[in-house]
Write a protein that holds these residues in place. Structure first.
Motif: not given
Length: 145
Positions: A74-84, A100-103
């Motif tokens: 999902l994050c990859s598809l919408f180009k959402i950067e992982l911010k732990e 939740f924490l994104m990580s």
């Protein structure tokens, strides 16, 4: 988060940091979402049908949402950067919102989302995007104004 999920986390010795919000906190999250996206709730109630039909006109299919890497996809598809350390809100229904924490969503999605049991939820990334996902892999979304 539901008790059966908490039991599985304990059994598998998985340490996920999350917080279940109280009523006042839920009202504040709803107000924050409405500030970002407009009046998508009616009388501070969360109605997935109203939100989907009235506000979430964009949709895609992501069949892998029910798999271990569903949140990563999902994050990859919408180009959402992982911010732990970024907080992400999961709205399970009108009485249950967890932070939740994104990580943790990224790394332990298969412990948090149980497609057939959960059926539907809303994932809210403050100041970015709001998703409604269902267990059929349909993702409805709206980006922040």
């Amino acid at each position: 988060m539901e008790n059966f999920k908490i039991d599985i986390l304990k059994r598998d010795n998985i340490d996920i940091k999350y917080e279940s919000l109280n009523n006042n906190q839920i009202i504040q999250v709803i107000k924050d979402i409405e500030f970002q996206y407009g009046n998508i709730f009616q009388n501070e109630k969360i109605s997935f049908d109203i939100i989907r039909n009235k506000w979430l006109h964009e949709k895609i299919e992501l069949s892998s949402i029910n798999e271990e890497d569903g949140f990563k996809n999902l994050c990859s598809l919408f180009k959402i950067e992982l911010k732990e350390k970024e907080n992400v809100f999961v709205l399970w229904n009108e009485q249950n919102i967890d932070i939740f924490l994104m990580s943790d969503l990224y790394n332990f999605w298969d412990y948090i989302w149980y497609g057939p049991a959960d059926e539907c939820c809303i994932i809210y990334f403050p100041n970015n995007i709001l998703f409604m996902i269902n267990d059929y892999g349909i993702i409805y979304y709206i980006r922040c104004k």
